[in-house]
Motif scaffolding. Structure first.
Motif, PDB file in Angstrom:
ATOM      1  N   GLU A   1      15.186   4.876  10.946  1.00 28.58           N
ATOM      2  CA  GLU A   1      16.001   4.096  11.800  1.00 28.58           C
ATOM      3  C   GLU A   1      15.208   4.242  13.260  1.00 28.58           C
ATOM      4  OE1 GLU A   1      20.500   4.180  10.139  1.00 28.58           O
ATOM      5  OE2 GLU A   1      19.625   6.113  10.878  1.00 28.58           O
ATOM      6  N   LEU A   2      14.828   5.627  13.625  1.00 28.70           N
ATOM      7  CA  LEU A   2      14.132   5.865  14.908  1.00 28.70           C
ATOM      8  C   LEU A   2      12.906   4.869  14.926  1.00 28.70           C
ATOM      9  CD1 LEU A   2      15.037   9.607  15.453  1.00 28.70           C
ATOM     10  CD2 LEU A   2      15.874   7.680  16.757  1.00 28.70           C
ATOM     11  N   ASN A   3      12.204   4.919  13.884  1.00 26.23           N
ATOM     12  CA  ASN A   3      10.894   4.195  13.665  1.00 26.23           C
ATOM     13  C   ASN A   3      11.229   2.594  13.849  1.00 26.23           C
ATOM     14  OD1 ASN A   3       8.210   5.715  13.054  1.00 26.23           O
ATOM     15  ND2 ASN A   3       9.462   6.554  11.475  1.00 26.23           N
ATOM     16  N   ARG A   4      12.126   2.247  13.439  1.00 20.40           N
ATOM     17  CA  ARG A   4      12.653   0.673  13.608  1.00 20.40           C
ATOM     18  C   ARG A   4      12.726   0.524  15.002  1.00 20.40           C
ATOM     19  NH1 ARG A   4      15.007   1.147   8.349  1.00 20.40           N
ATOM     20  NH2 ARG A   4      17.333   1.442   9.248  1.00 20.40           N
ATOM     21  N   THR A   5      13.440   1.188  15.698  1.00 18.59           N
ATOM     22  CA  THR A   5      13.893   1.211  16.864  1.00 18.59           C
ATOM     23  C   THR A   5      12.591   1.249  17.842  1.00 18.59           C
ATOM     24  OG1 THR A   5      16.254   2.308  16.674  1.00 18.59           O
ATOM     25  CG2 THR A   5      15.179   2.457  18.951  1.00 18.59           C
ATOM     26  N   PHE A   6      11.758   2.073  17.473  1.00 16.97           N
ATOM     27  CA  PHE A   6      10.503   2.027  18.478  1.00 16.97           C
ATOM     28  C   PHE A   6       9.768   0.977  18.212  1.00 16.97           C
ATOM     29  CE2 PHE A   6       5.894   3.004  19.170  1.00 16.97           C
ATOM     30  CZ  PHE A   6       6.090   3.812  20.377  1.00 16.97           C
ATOM     31  N   GLU A   7       9.598   0.293  17.037  1.00 12.23           N
ATOM     32  CA  GLU A   7       8.898  -0.925  16.810  1.00 12.23           C
ATOM     33  C   GLU A   7       9.413  -1.952  17.642  1.00 12.23           C
ATOM     34  OE1 GLU A   7       5.816  -0.748  15.542  1.00 12.23           O
ATOM     35  OE2 GLU A   7       6.195   1.140  14.647  1.00 12.23           O
ATOM     36  N   THR A   8      10.929  -2.036  17.754  1.00  8.60           N
ATOM     37  CA  THR A   8      11.584  -2.998  18.300  1.00  8.60           C
ATOM     38  C   THR A   8      10.969  -2.926  19.839  1.00  8.60           C
ATOM     39  OG1 THR A   8      13.244  -3.320  16.790  1.00  8.60           O
ATOM     40  CG2 THR A   8      13.705  -3.936  18.922  1.00  8.60           C
ATOM     41  N   MET A   9      11.292  -1.752  20.317  1.00 10.55           N
ATOM     42  CA  MET A   9      11.204  -1.457  21.776  1.00 10.55           C
ATOM     43  C   MET A   9       9.548  -1.927  22.089  1.00 10.55           C
ATOM     44  SD  MET A   9      12.490   2.396  21.942  1.00 10.55           S
ATOM     45  CE  MET A   9      11.371   2.848  23.237  1.00 10.55           C
ATOM     46  N   ILE A  10       8.535  -1.726  21.278  1.00  8.82           N
ATOM     47  CA  ILE A  10       7.046  -2.151  21.770  1.00  8.82           C
ATOM     48  C   ILE A  10       7.102  -3.485  21.964  1.00  8.82           C
ATOM     49  CG2 ILE A  10       6.266   0.184  21.224  1.00  8.82           C
ATOM     50  CD1 ILE A  10       4.832  -1.346  18.804  1.00  8.82           C
ATOM     51  N   GLU A  11       7.808  -4.383  21.387  1.00 11.69           N
ATOM     52  CA  GLU A  11       7.807  -5.625  21.717  1.00 11.69           C
ATOM     53  C   GLU A  11       7.871  -5.917  23.083  1.00 11.69           C
ATOM     54  OE1 GLU A  11      10.643  -7.532  18.796  1.00 11.69           O
ATOM     55  OE2 GLU A  11       9.531  -6.743  17.027  1.00 11.69           O
ATOM     56  N   THR A  12       8.359  -5.266  23.840  1.00 14.42           N
ATOM     57  CA  THR A  12       8.293  -5.481  25.225  1.00 14.42           C
ATOM     58  C   THR A  12       7.324  -4.725  25.709  1.00 14.42           C
ATOM     59  OG1 THR A  12       9.787  -3.771  25.702  1.00 14.42           O
ATOM     60  CG2 THR A  12      10.723  -5.500  25.021  1.00 14.42           C
ATOM     61  N   CYS A  13       6.812  -5.464  27.028  1.00 18.57           N
ATOM     62  CA  CYS A  13       5.780  -4.622  27.781  1.00 18.57           C
ATOM     63  C   CYS A  13       6.424  -3.606  28.429  1.00 18.57           C
ATOM     64  CB  CYS A  13       4.964  -5.693  28.605  1.00 18.57           C
ATOM     65  SG  CYS A  13       3.576  -5.212  29.402  1.00 18.57           S
ATOM     66  N   ALA A  14       5.805  -2.358  28.398  1.00 21.39           N
ATOM     67  CA  ALA A  14       6.436  -1.225  29.246  1.00 21.39           C
ATOM     68  C   ALA A  14       5.417  -0.508  29.322  1.00 21.39           C
ATOM     69  CB  ALA A  14       7.555  -0.743  28.608  1.00 21.39           C
ATOM     70  N   ASP A  15       5.133   0.426  30.461  1.00 20.97           N
ATOM     71  CA  ASP A  15       4.314   1.610  30.847  1.00 20.97           C
ATOM     72  C   ASP A  15       4.475   2.676  29.693  1.00 20.97           C
ATOM     73  OD1 ASP A  15       3.208   0.309  32.881  1.00 20.97           O
ATOM     74  OD2 ASP A  15       4.567   1.000  34.339  1.00 20.97           O
ATOM     75  N   ALA A  16       5.781   2.984  29.310  1.00 24.38           N
ATOM     76  CA  ALA A  16       5.922   3.859  28.342  1.00 24.38           C
ATOM     77  C   ALA A  16       7.063   3.759  27.371  1.00 24.38           C
ATOM     78  CB  ALA A  16       6.144   5.457  28.924  1.00 24.38           C
TER      79      ALA A  16
END
Length: 133
Positions: free
Chosen positions: A12-27
């Motif tokens: 679930e945390l891996n899926r959360t991360f993959e969703t997060m990186i769809e946005t452009c962020a510094d970290a």
């Protein structure tokens, strides 16, 4: 992202991360409550997987809670961004903190190759870590 109760699985945390990186962020930051050394080791395994898949991303994996103290040193050693150091180091570093960190490293470092190779913590390792808490 904060999982204040440590309820999400690694998947679930891996899926959360993959969703997060769809946005452009510094970290990208995932913060998870750690109830024991086994939880910290699972989060370290998550860090390994994320850094292997996204070596160009600034990733922050934080364990929260008293059991998580060793992660403040260990996780940055393996690619997590260092996120917090109080200017008054005496507020953070105590004999108890150092002992917990050294104990964690003694238990974990021999296991890191196995964790990195397999992508998960084998049951016998999980049991050994749980017994140390």
């Amino acid at each position: 992202y904060h999982d204040n109760w440590g309820k999400q699985s690694g998947e679930e945390l891996n899926r959360t991360f993959e969703t997060m990186i769809e946005t452009c962020a510094d970290a990208y930051s995932i913060n998870v409550e750690a109830k024991n050394t086994h939880d910290v080791s699972k989060q370290l395994s998550l860090l390994f997987g994320l850094k292997d898949r996204h070596p160009d991303k600034a990733i922050i994996i934080n364990s929260m809670g008293e059991a998580a103290l060793p992660s403040k040193i260990v996780f940055p050693m393996f690619g997590s961004c260092l996120t917090y150091i109080d200017s008054d180091v005496t507020k953070q570093v105590s004999t108890k903190f150092i002992k917990k960190t050294v104990d964690f490293l003694k238990e974990t470092i021999p296991l890191l190759d196995e964790i990195r190779k397999t992508g998960y913590i084998p049951p016998e390792i999980a049991e050994a870590l749980a017994a140390s808490d």
